[in-house]
Design an enzyme around this catalytic site. Structure first.
Site, PDB file in Angstrom:
ATOM      1  N   GLY A 188       3.579   6.120  -4.650  1.00 13.42           N
ATOM      2  CA  GLY A 188       2.549   7.055  -4.216  1.00 13.42           C
ATOM      3  C   GLY A 188       2.720   7.441  -2.759  1.00 13.42           C
ATOM      4  N   SER A 189       1.613   7.795  -2.134  1.00 13.08           N
ATOM      5  CA  SER A 189       1.649   8.295  -0.762  1.00 13.08           C
ATOM      6  C   SER A 189       1.643   7.156   0.248  1.00 13.08           C
ATOM      7  CB  SER A 189       0.429   9.193  -0.514  1.00 13.08           C
ATOM      8  OG  SER A 189      -0.757   8.412  -0.541  1.00 13.08           O
ATOM      9  N   PRO A 190       2.140   7.405   1.466  1.00 11.93           N
ATOM     10  CA  PRO A 190       2.099   6.376   2.513  1.00 11.93           C
ATOM     11  C   PRO A 190       0.683   5.912   2.838  1.00 11.93           C
ATOM     12  CG  PRO A 190       3.657   8.095   3.108  1.00 11.93           C
ATOM     13  CD  PRO A 190       2.929   8.587   1.891  1.00 11.93           C
ATOM     14  N   GLY A 193      -0.313   3.606   0.190  1.00 14.81           N
ATOM     15  CA  GLY A 193       0.580   2.464   0.296  1.00 14.81           C
ATOM     16  C   GLY A 193       0.097   1.456   1.323  1.00 14.81           C
ATOM     17  N   GLU A 210       7.186   2.466  -3.077  1.00 13.44           N
ATOM     18  CA  GLU A 210       8.010   3.658  -3.235  1.00 13.44           C
ATOM     19  C   GLU A 210       7.166   4.848  -2.780  1.00 13.44           C
ATOM     20  OE1 GLU A 210      11.079   3.671  -3.863  1.00 13.44           O
ATOM     21  OE2 GLU A 210      11.346   1.606  -4.523  1.00 13.44           O
ATOM     22  N   CYS A 248       8.694  13.220  -4.555  1.00 10.58           N
ATOM     23  CA  CYS A 248       8.950  12.514  -3.295  1.00 10.58           C
ATOM     24  C   CYS A 248      10.385  12.670  -2.827  1.00 10.58           C
ATOM     25  CB  CYS A 248       8.595  11.028  -3.437  1.00 10.58           C
ATOM     26  SG  CYS A 248       9.522  10.177  -4.733  1.00 10.58           S
TER      27      CYS A 248
END
Length: 480
Positions: A188-190, A193, A210, A248
């Site tokens: 997913g997104s930072p 994350g 990831e 991504c």
């Protein structure tokens, strides 16, 4: 919360029984997963179309085929992966032997992502099963048709005491993160994350993240006409081909010399018309934006007057159909949100440079990307890119293909994530390599014990420096 805790407890009991450690169990589950995907191909196509508007060809290329390929690879290799491996030992340890045994972590949690809602759930699961873990899967609620399908099909094919699907939104994800896990795998997104990592830290749970990032593509001058045509197709395919730019590892922006920009734009426009027709909103080969929230986010990126002025192709949209036309922008402001955040949509900025060598400094001035793509025939420039930049991977003269190569590790670095998977790397991600050392009772080296003296210090120094001949002479009294 109680039901979640009960599900986790049930999985723990299953893992504790030792059932999942059996290679036979692992292979049976992998075979069942293969059957699940192959038996229900049309259902997956329909769900992917409902959630994202994916054409069946794109759905097979990026989702179903990825899982089939990965599960076939795991089935053919899992016995080898799970076997203990002999480890070499220094002469000092003679007579001894050692081995490294891969063992499963236990009960793992896998968070899927909405842009590839089938493959980004099942591909990590293949690694988890291969390694002998029990698992809970949390598909993305932003792809409800795919989430529902997985939740209903997986119990029909896989061991329901060892693999479970939990559906729900943010509240369910938060409840899951409050549980104790042996491993968390998140795609997913930072920003999310960071939340996952913070929650995992409460229990010192290892994580694989990831994430994403702004993946650049460097476009060097290419002399051969055929190579240039292939380059343009691969750029368009790497930007708009995967889920309309919602990927991504998709190209986020291009770096090119200023003198080459107009030719690049003309060439890209020709390929766009060839792939998606004169009216892309009528094309069945391009995905829609996932939901209204992301549609409005992308639309707002183009609202900035300076960004809007940089549009050289496209820019139209249809809110009812959640469609945004493939859009090319030339030199938008570098401090705009378009260039500081991950785009994750069908907008392609082109940034011009005086010299293509400046692309390395440009990339290094930003967070480390998940992938760097570079189209060039210059071997010295290739070496420079590899040596002077940091990214999850580098691909020369193509895009996206690294994702389907099981012999290469896939993962990020820095803000684009950490940990790796695919093929044997997936097995390793969900395994702990346990070292086992077998020793006898003879000989017994007294210098390792107190009381200390000069002789024992010399002995230890020689032992640690691997000077075995001098060590032997010392023991025999020929050396002081």
């Amino acid at each position: 919360m109680e039901r979640l805790a009960e599900s986790v407890a049930e999985l723990r009991q299953t893992f504790k029984s030792g059932k999942t450690r059996s290679v036979g169990w692992r292979k049976n589950q992998l075979k069942a997963l293969s059957e699940l995907v192959r038996d229900n191909e049309e259902k997956f196509f329909e769900a992917l179309y409902q959630d994202l508007g994916k054409h069946p060809v794109e759905a097979y290329r990026d989702e179903i085929g990825v899982v089939v390929k990965s599960v076939d690879c795991a089935l053919s290799c899992v016995e080898k992966w799970a076997a203990s491996k002999k480890a070499s030992l220094p002469l000092l340890f003679f007579p001894s032997r050692a081995e490294v045994i891969p063992e499963p972590f236990g009960v793992v949690l896998i968070f899927g992502s909405w842009n590839f809602p089938i493959s980004l759930v099942l591909d990590p699961l293949i690694g988890a099963i291969s390694a002998g873990n029990a698992a809970i899967l949390k598909p993305s609620d932003l792809a409800p048709a795919c989430s529902y399908l997985l939740a209903n099909l997986i119990p029909q094919y896989l061991d329901r005491n060892a693999v479970k699907v939990i559906e729900g939104g943010v509240d369910v994800s938060q409840q899951l993160l409050q549980q104790k896990w042996d491993k968390i795998f998140f795609t997913g997104s930072p920003s999310v994350g960071r939340i996952v990592m913070a929650a995992a830290a409460q229990h010192l749970t290892p994580v694989t993240l990831e994430l994403g990032g702004k993946c650049p593509a460097i476009v060097d001058t290419i002399s051969k006409t055929y190579d240039m045509k292939v380059t343009m197709k691969r750029i368009v395919g790497g930007k708009w081909g995967p889920c309309s730019g919602q990927a991504c590892i998709g190209i986020d922006y291009l770096l090119v010399e200023e003198k080459f920009a107009s030719f690049l734009i003309d060439s890209l426009q020709k390929i766009l018309r060839r792939f998606y027709g004169e009216n892309p909103r009528e094309s069945k080969s391009i995905c829609r934006i996932i939901n209204n929230h992301h549609f409005m986010r992308l639309k707002s990126l183009m609202k900035d007057p300076l960004v809007a002025d940089s549009i050289v192709h496209g820019g139209s949209f249809d809110e009812e159909k959640l469609f945004i036309e493939p859009t090319i922008l030339l030199n938008p402001p570098l401090d705009s949100e378009l260039m500081t955040g991950e785009i994750f949509g069908p907008l392609l900025p082109i940034i011009t440079l005086n010299n293509i060598q400046e692309s390395i400094e440009f990339i290094n001035s930003r967070p480390k990307p998940l992938a760097i793509y570079a189209f060039t025939g210059d071997e010295s420039f290739k070496k420079q890119i590899v040596a002077e930049t940091s990214s999850g991977c580098v691909v020369f003269n193509d895009t996206m293909v690294q994702f389907i190569c099981d012999t290469l590790p896939f993962g990020g670095v820095g803000q684009s994530g950490f940990g790796r998977y695919h093929g044997k790397y997936s097995f390793d991600t969900f395994s702990h390599e346990k070292s086992v050392l077998h020793r006898g009772f003879f000989p017994e080296l007294e210098p390792r014990y107190p009381p200390w003296n000069d002789f024992k210090l010399k002995f230890i120094k020689l032992a640690y420096s691997f000077k075995y001949l001098e060590l032997l002479l010392l023991l025999l009294g020929f050396k002081k």
